[in-house]
Design an enzyme around this catalytic site. Structure first.
Site, PDB file in Angstrom:
ATOM      1  N   THR A 124       0.803  -1.222   0.000  1.00  0.00           N
ATOM      2  CA  THR A 124       0.000   0.000   0.000  1.00  0.00           C
ATOM      3  C   THR A 124       0.837   1.275   0.000  1.00  0.00           C
ATOM      4  O   THR A 124       1.955   1.294   0.539  1.00  0.00           O
ATOM      5  CB  THR A 124      -0.890   0.016   1.262  1.00  0.00           C
ATOM      6  N   TYR A 150      -1.928   0.300   9.786  1.00  0.00           N
ATOM      7  CA  TYR A 150      -2.115  -0.333   8.473  1.00  0.00           C
ATOM      8  C   TYR A 150      -0.820  -0.248   7.654  1.00  0.00           C
ATOM      9  O   TYR A 150      -0.300  -1.259   7.167  1.00  0.00           O
ATOM     10  CB  TYR A 150      -3.277   0.333   7.739  1.00  0.00           C
TER      11      TYR A 150
HETATM   12  N1  UFG Z   1     -12.387  11.135   2.918  1.00  0.00           N
HETATM   13  C1  UFG Z   1     -13.335  12.130   3.151  1.00  0.00           C
HETATM   14  N2  UFG Z   1     -14.622  11.718   3.374  1.00  0.00           N
HETATM   15  C2  UFG Z   1     -14.996  10.415   3.382  1.00  0.00           C
HETATM   16  C3  UFG Z   1     -14.018   9.422   3.134  1.00  0.00           C
HETATM   17  C4  UFG Z   1     -12.720   9.829   2.911  1.00  0.00           C
HETATM   18  O1  UFG Z   1     -13.025  13.300   3.162  1.00  0.00           O
HETATM   19  O2  UFG Z   1     -16.189  10.120   3.615  1.00  0.00           O
HETATM   20  C5  UFG Z   1     -10.998  11.550   2.651  1.00  0.00           C
HETATM   21  C6  UFG Z   1     -10.016  10.970   3.643  1.00  0.00           C
HETATM   22  O3  UFG Z   1      -9.936  11.748   4.799  1.00  0.00           O
HETATM   23  C7  UFG Z   1      -8.737  10.963   2.812  1.00  0.00           C
HETATM   24  C8  UFG Z   1      -9.230  10.703   1.376  1.00  0.00           C
HETATM   25  O4  UFG Z   1     -10.618  11.029   1.398  1.00  0.00           O
HETATM   26  O5  UFG Z   1      -8.155  12.217   2.855  1.00  0.00           O
HETATM   27  C9  UFG Z   1      -9.090   9.264   0.955  1.00  0.00           C
HETATM   28  O6  UFG Z   1      -9.623   8.450   1.985  1.00  0.00           O
HETATM   29  P1  UFG Z   1     -10.020   6.928   1.752  1.00  0.00           P
HETATM   30  O7  UFG Z   1     -10.641   6.449   3.014  1.00  0.00           O
HETATM   31  O8  UFG Z   1     -10.780   6.789   0.488  1.00  0.00           O
HETATM   32  O9  UFG Z   1      -8.628   6.217   1.482  1.00  0.00           O
HETATM   33  P2  UFG Z   1      -7.249   6.284   2.296  1.00  0.00           P
HETATM   34  O10 UFG Z   1      -6.328   7.189   1.541  1.00  0.00           O
HETATM   35  O11 UFG Z   1      -7.440   6.539   3.733  1.00  0.00           O
HETATM   36  O12 UFG Z   1      -6.766   4.782   2.187  1.00  0.00           O
HETATM   37  C10 UFG Z   1      -6.833   4.117   0.943  1.00  0.00           C
HETATM   38  C11 UFG Z   1      -6.902   2.627   1.209  1.00  0.00           C
HETATM   39  C12 UFG Z   1      -5.631   2.126   1.756  1.00  0.00           C
HETATM   40  C13 UFG Z   1      -4.466   2.619   0.917  1.00  0.00           C
HETATM   41  C14 UFG Z   1      -4.491   4.088   0.741  1.00  0.00           C
HETATM   42  C15 UFG Z   1      -3.381   4.528  -0.150  1.00  0.00           C
HETATM   43  O13 UFG Z   1      -7.945   2.330   2.129  1.00  0.00           O
HETATM   44  O14 UFG Z   1      -5.696   0.733   1.757  1.00  0.00           O
HETATM   45  O15 UFG Z   1      -5.726   4.449   0.170  1.00  0.00           O
HETATM   46  O16 UFG Z   1      -3.357   5.926  -0.300  1.00  0.00           O
HETATM   47  F1  UFG Z   1      -3.325   2.309   1.538  1.00  0.00           F
END
Ligand code: UFG
Length: 349
Positions: A124, A150
């Site tokens: 990741t 993670y």
């Molecule tokens: N976000 C919002 N509102 C939401 C959901 C997410 O503003 O309802 C924001 C989060 O705060 C973050 C961005 O959107 O800034 C992306 O969040 P995600 O939850 O979609 O994804 P993450 O970046 O946290 O994590 C994902 C995968 C991981 C991976 C990562 C790599 O879940 O497995 O991307 O960047 F490692």
């Protein structure tokens, strides 16, 4: 590849999950014999489109693994089974250490014992962690700074494979560092099934279908151009194709690799929501919320190495395509309709 006697058997852990099921489908269509190991905690049996052989259980179950490796002549392991939600890893870290490190170690013990030579790991972008507001795309040789359990546990998984290769040089692996995966099968057959997923694009299309009243933006005070976090979104179909390329590379004798999977371009949370609004007749209701624990401000892939090493080229490299695909899948899954924007329709504000 045609189905022949010489077809190779691939063990896919987590093959009933979102990413795993897309790779299973591609493997089956390419003529591989696929064996799936999945505990169905977050995966769905119905995600296996070609009735692939399924063992229901955990990668942490050494006895079950012995059965799987004895009953099948496994050429390669693709390891998707893991806990993958960043905020959950902050509140429940031990679940991540157990599922992502302890269970992966048990799986690797079986791989070592049964002398499997090829391994593809779902790693990741979270291993890069906090790079502040530095928007320089992350290259694989950047020093990892994971900022949540993670990312830390996936980094340890990479080390496990590296150490196993040192101990047994004929064992070779590719660790694919996924950036933000979204969208669904281009034929609309499979997609992200879980209804309580927290990922930005999944949640946004659910809001578009009225499953939630509004879209939360977790922090708009980051040191980024519009104040919201930036990510590199990659279409599931392109990501799945990278796995087949990685498998072919290993079987052809390729050396161990850690490779980013992304498009080398970032989109902020607001840009993602603006792009989705562009597909809809009515824009999503947005609410700004406090920052979410464990979020890095900016994660963009430098995806040069995967293109050079595997000859991988993305085919669905557009945020609009990804969002349209995610929206279509969610409509099918929930049997709900979004009011889509008509060509030439003025945006309703
Ligand atoms: N976000 C919002 N509102 C939401 C959901 C997410 O503003 O309802 C924001 C989060 O705060 C973050 C961005 O959107 O800034 C992306 O969040 P995600 O939850 O979609 O994804 P993450 O970046 O946290 O994590 C994902 C995968 C991981 C991976 C990562 C790599 O879940 O497995 O991307 O960047 F490692």
């Amino acid at each position: 590849m045609k189905k022949t006697e010489t077809k190779k058997t691939i063990l896919v852990t987590g093959g009933c999950g979102y990413i795993g099921s897309h790779v299973v489908c591609l493997l089956s269509e390419a003529g591989y014999d696929v064996v799936v190991l999945d505990d169905l905690s977050t995966g769905f049996r119905k995600a296996l489109l070609y009735q692939e052989k399924l063992y229901v259980g955990s990668c942490g179950d050494a006895q079950l693994l012995a059965r799987v490796f004895t009953e099948n002549d496994i050429e390669a392991v693709m390891h998707f089974a893991a806990s993958i939600v960043v905020p959950e890893s902050v509140t429940n870290p031990l679940k991540y250490y157990q599922n992502n490190i302890v269970n992966t170690t048990t799986l690797c013990q079986a791989v070592e014992k049964f002398e499997v030579k090829h391994f593809i790991l779902s790693s990741t972008a979270a291993v890069y962690g906090n790079r502040g507001s530095d928007a320089t795309p992350c290259a694989e040789n950047f020093s990892p700074q994971p900022m949540n359990a993670y990312g830390r546990t996936k980094l340890v998984d990479e080390w496990i494979l590296a150490d196993l290769h040192v101990a047994h040089p004929s064992f070779r692996y590719v660790a694919l560092r996924y950036f933000n995966v979204a969208g669904a099968d281009v034929q609309g057959r499979i997609g992200q099934n879980s209804l309580n997923a927290t990922h930005l694009i999944k949640r946004a299309v659910q809001v578009a279908l009225g499953l939630y009243p509004s879209m939360s933006i977790f922090g708009d005070d980051y040191d980024t151009p519009d104040g919201t976090c930036i990510r590199d979104y990659i279409h599931i179909a392109d990501l799945a194709a990278a796995h087949l390329k990685a498998l072919e590379y290993l079987v052809a004798g390729g050396s161990p690799q850690v490779l980013n999977c992304g498009y080398s371009k970032g989109a902020s949370v607001k840009e993602v929501l603006d792009t989705l609004d562009g597909l809809l007749a009515v824009p999503l209701l947005r609410k700004t919320m406090p920052r979410r624990e464990g979020d890095a401000p900016c994660l963009i892939a430098n995806a040069t190495k995967i293109r050079e090493t595997l000859g991988w080229k993305p085919c669905h490299d557009s945020l609009e395509t990804i969002l349209a695909s995610a929206l279509s899948w969610e409509m099918k899954l929930t049997n709900k309709k979004a009011i889509r924007r008509q060509p030439n329709q003025e945006q309703v504000l």
